[in-house]
Design an enzyme around this catalytic site. Structure first.
Site, PDB file in Angstrom:
ATOM      1  N   HIS A 183       0.859  -1.427   0.047  1.00 37.48           N
ATOM      2  CA  HIS A 183      -0.051  -0.097  -0.198  1.00 37.48           C
ATOM      3  C   HIS A 183       0.874   1.340   0.106  1.00 37.48           C
ATOM      4  O   HIS A 183       0.754   2.134  -0.673  1.00 37.48           O
ATOM      5  CB  HIS A 183      -1.185  -0.123   1.055  1.00 37.48           C
ATOM      6  CG  HIS A 183      -1.709   1.182   1.398  1.00 37.48           C
ATOM      7  ND1 HIS A 183      -3.068   1.142   1.078  1.00 37.48           N
ATOM      8  CD2 HIS A 183      -1.599   2.550   1.717  1.00 37.48           C
ATOM      9  CE1 HIS A 183      -3.680   2.307   1.085  1.00 37.48           C
ATOM     10  NE2 HIS A 183      -2.616   3.188   1.638  1.00 37.48           N
ATOM     11  N   GLU A 184       1.763   1.367   0.871  1.00 41.24           N
ATOM     12  CA  GLU A 184       2.490   2.425   1.016  1.00 41.24           C
ATOM     13  C   GLU A 184       3.654   2.607   0.048  1.00 41.24           C
ATOM     14  O   GLU A 184       3.753   3.748  -0.517  1.00 41.24           O
ATOM     15  CB  GLU A 184       3.137   2.443   2.421  1.00 41.24           C
ATOM     16  CG  GLU A 184       2.551   2.399   3.800  1.00 41.24           C
ATOM     17  CD  GLU A 184       1.490   3.631   3.552  1.00 41.24           C
ATOM     18  OE1 GLU A 184       1.521   4.689   3.039  1.00 41.24           O
ATOM     19  OE2 GLU A 184       0.324   3.428   4.221  1.00 41.24           O
ATOM     20  N   HIS A 216       1.610   4.391  -2.845  1.00 40.32           N
ATOM     21  CA  HIS A 216       1.975   6.130  -2.557  1.00 40.32           C
ATOM     22  C   HIS A 216       3.424   6.337  -3.166  1.00 40.32           C
ATOM     23  O   HIS A 216       3.295   7.547  -3.688  1.00 40.32           O
ATOM     24  CB  HIS A 216       1.785   6.283  -1.310  1.00 40.32           C
ATOM     25  CG  HIS A 216       0.272   6.120  -0.739  1.00 40.32           C
ATOM     26  ND1 HIS A 216      -0.877   7.058  -1.174  1.00 40.32           N
ATOM     27  CD2 HIS A 216      -0.195   5.449   0.385  1.00 40.32           C
ATOM     28  CE1 HIS A 216      -1.954   6.624  -0.533  1.00 40.32           C
ATOM     29  NE2 HIS A 216      -1.706   5.888   0.237  1.00 40.32           N
ATOM     30  N   GLU A 261      -4.881   7.613  -2.834  1.00 40.81           N
ATOM     31  CA  GLU A 261      -4.992   6.360  -2.286  1.00 40.81           C
ATOM     32  C   GLU A 261      -5.412   5.478  -3.345  1.00 40.81           C
ATOM     33  O   GLU A 261      -5.538   4.250  -3.290  1.00 40.81           O
ATOM     34  CB  GLU A 261      -6.411   6.745  -1.432  1.00 40.81           C
ATOM     35  CG  GLU A 261      -6.730   5.764  -0.465  1.00 40.81           C
ATOM     36  CD  GLU A 261      -5.471   5.294   0.329  1.00 40.81           C
ATOM     37  OE1 GLU A 261      -4.540   6.371   0.716  1.00 40.81           O
ATOM     38  OE2 GLU A 261      -5.530   4.401   1.268  1.00 40.81           O
TER      39      GLU A 261
HETATM   40 ZN    ZN Z   1      -2.996   5.150   1.908  1.00 39.64          ZN
END
Ligand code: ZN
Length: 502
Positions: A264-265, A268, A294
């Site tokens: 997830h990170e 980003h 996101e």
């Molecule tokens: Zn996030």
């Protein structure tokens, strides 16, 4: 004009450097700083915040923006120079409305509040954070009131993170989505729960971290321009295009925690690493909205990382790392375990289907607080009641209830949670467009290859930074405005198959 533009860039770089220094102090506070550093750190962050705000909102930048208006108007909308002037003007006109004292106070209060939360959460102590939350609500209202003329008090706060969206537009999208989600959740949770016991064995921390880093390097996260450390609440932060860091947290008895938070990170971080290097240090050099950001993290975490195709390649590698735990577990059992849908307590651990219900609950509660319809001291009760009605269970304590997310404990209430669900919606819309351009992407994923997908995202999204607003970018990339249809198709196809839904 070129001289004026250079002067503007020089000033913007100085503001950027102050903000980057603050980001580094914040990163340090969240990773390595001993607790004794907290009071001074809060002051240091506030000082940098004040300097950055004064520098940005002083008359010099305003004058340069005025002088550059004819130049901007002589250029095409998409040109880098016109976009820099346009986006800087938008931010400038917003920031000059916020008194420097308020900005500094929010920063100082945010740092203090965060520190108190890190201690109050393990102690399950809502009373301890209550005065901080009340002050956050008060400051958030003051911030919103710097922008008179809004329809809803949360509109200016939403505009900070998801420019172009309002309470009305978000509520409409959420309402539509909810109508589709509730029956899917009911149909799935009426079935016996999937068995995810294979994820809850003992998995050594170092090996978990190493596996995650191997995956994200293959995704395209550049470790020469990044690194990963441990924290309470995972996040991505950027000091320059050449230094975009991520953090994660590990549970030795829950394999999914670090693995998916790392993906997830990294999603980003790849967005930030992929920005056009010509924008370095300027307001264009960051993702365009929290929803768009996101969408990139959820795309890599869920659409890719929780897909069957991804594990066709990676599962045998994971079995090699953890042979004792996984050698007897077939791929399909593992795949079902990582996509287990259940009514659960924690947003960040929630499955893709129920996740949005967690977000909508927070969004509605913060609107109620901002409207004055809900007192902060009544928040735990309101949380419990809404949780029971939406998710059919009550949190056993504050720790895994109202204290679970860091967001309300960073100095501001409102304007953040909507980005998560917007991100889910946009991730599916963007991925459909990527598949249309490159139908072979799923085959490549099954071979552990992500170059085509990463390249397409870089060219179509990452590279542009903040040049386009989120809605402009969605239209350019997908040929349509924001729509929930691809996301509903995605959920129905994937979970229809997993749970034999009609
Ligand atoms: Zn996030």
């Amino acid at each position: 004009m070129e001289k004026k533009l250079d002067q503007l860039k020089q000033r913007l770089l100085e503001v950027n450097d102050l903000n980057a220094a603050a980001a580094l102090l914040y990163w340090d506070q969240s990773t390595y700083m001993p607790p004794g550093g907290a009071p001074a750190r809060a002051r240091q962050l506030a000082t940098l915040q004040r300097l950055a705000h004064e520098k940005f909102t002083g008359p010099a930048i305003g004058k340069l923006l005025d002088a550059l208006r004819p130049y901007e108007e002589s250029l095409p909308y998409e040109s880098d120079d016109a976009s820099l002037i346009r986006v800087t003007r938008r931010l400038y006109e917003r920031e000059v409305k916020v008194p420097t004292e308020l900005a500094a106070e929010m920063s100082r209060h945010g740092a203090e509040s965060y520190q108190v939360w890190t201690e109050a959460r393990p102690d399950n102590d809502f009373e301890r954070v209550l005065p901080y939350l009340e002050k956050s609500l008060d400051l958030s209202r003051q911030l919103a009131d710097c922008f008179p003329g809004y329809d809803h008090i949360a509109d200016p706060l939403i505009a900070y993170s998801d420019y172009g969206m309002t309470v009305a537009t978000v509520a409409q999208v959420f309402g539509e989505l909810r109508e589709h989600l509730v029956p899917i959740v009911q149909a799935i949770t009426a079935q016996p729960p999937a068995d995810d016991s294979c994820l809850r064995l003992l998995y050594a921390e170092d090996q978990q971290l190493a596996f995650g880093v191997d995956v994200i390097e293959r995704f395209g996260y550049d470790l020469k321009r990044g690194r990963q450390d441990k924290t309470h609440h995972p996040f991505e932060t950027k000091f320059s295009i050449g230094d975009v860091r991520i953090t994660t947290r590990v549970q030795e008895r829950f394999l999914a925690e670090a693995m998916f938070s790392t993906m997830h990170e990294a999603g980003h971080a790849m967005y930030e690493q992929g920005v056009n290097p010509a924008y370095e240090g300027l307001p264009l050099a960051r993702g365009t909205s929290s929803g768009m950001h996101e969408s990139q993290s959820r795309l890599w975490e869920n659409v890719v990382g929780r897909s069957r195709g991804f594990w066709v390649y990676f599962y045998s590698r994971l079995q090699q790392v953890f042979p004792e735990q996984l050698c007897e577990v077939p791929l399909d059992v593992f795949y079902k375990a990582i996509n287990k849908v259940e009514r659960s307590l924690i947003r960040t651990d929630a499955d893709e289907v129920t996740y949005n219900l967690h977000v909508m609950l927070r969004f509605d509660l913060e609107l109620a607080m901002l409207e004055g319809a809900l007192e902060v001291r009544d928040l735990p009760d309101a949380w419990r009641a809404r949780f029971e009605s939406d998710l059919g269970m009550a949190p056993p304590d504050h720790r895994d209830g109202v204290l679970q997310d860091v967001h309300w404990f960073m100095g501001q209430i409102g304007g953040v949670f909507q980005g998560y669900t917007l991100g889910n919606i946009i991730s599916a819309q963007v991925y459909e467009a990527a598949l249309k351009a490159h139908p072979a992407i799923p085959d490549e994923i099954e071979e552990g290859e992500f170059g085509t997908l990463h390249g397409w995202l870089s060219d179509n999204i990452y590279r542009h930074g903040r040049k386009f607003t989120a809605s402009e970018l969605i239209e350019r990339v997908t040929g349509q405005p924001l729509t929930i249809a691809p996301y509903i198709r995605y959920l129905k196809t994937k979970y229809g198959e997993l749970y034999n839904l009609r």
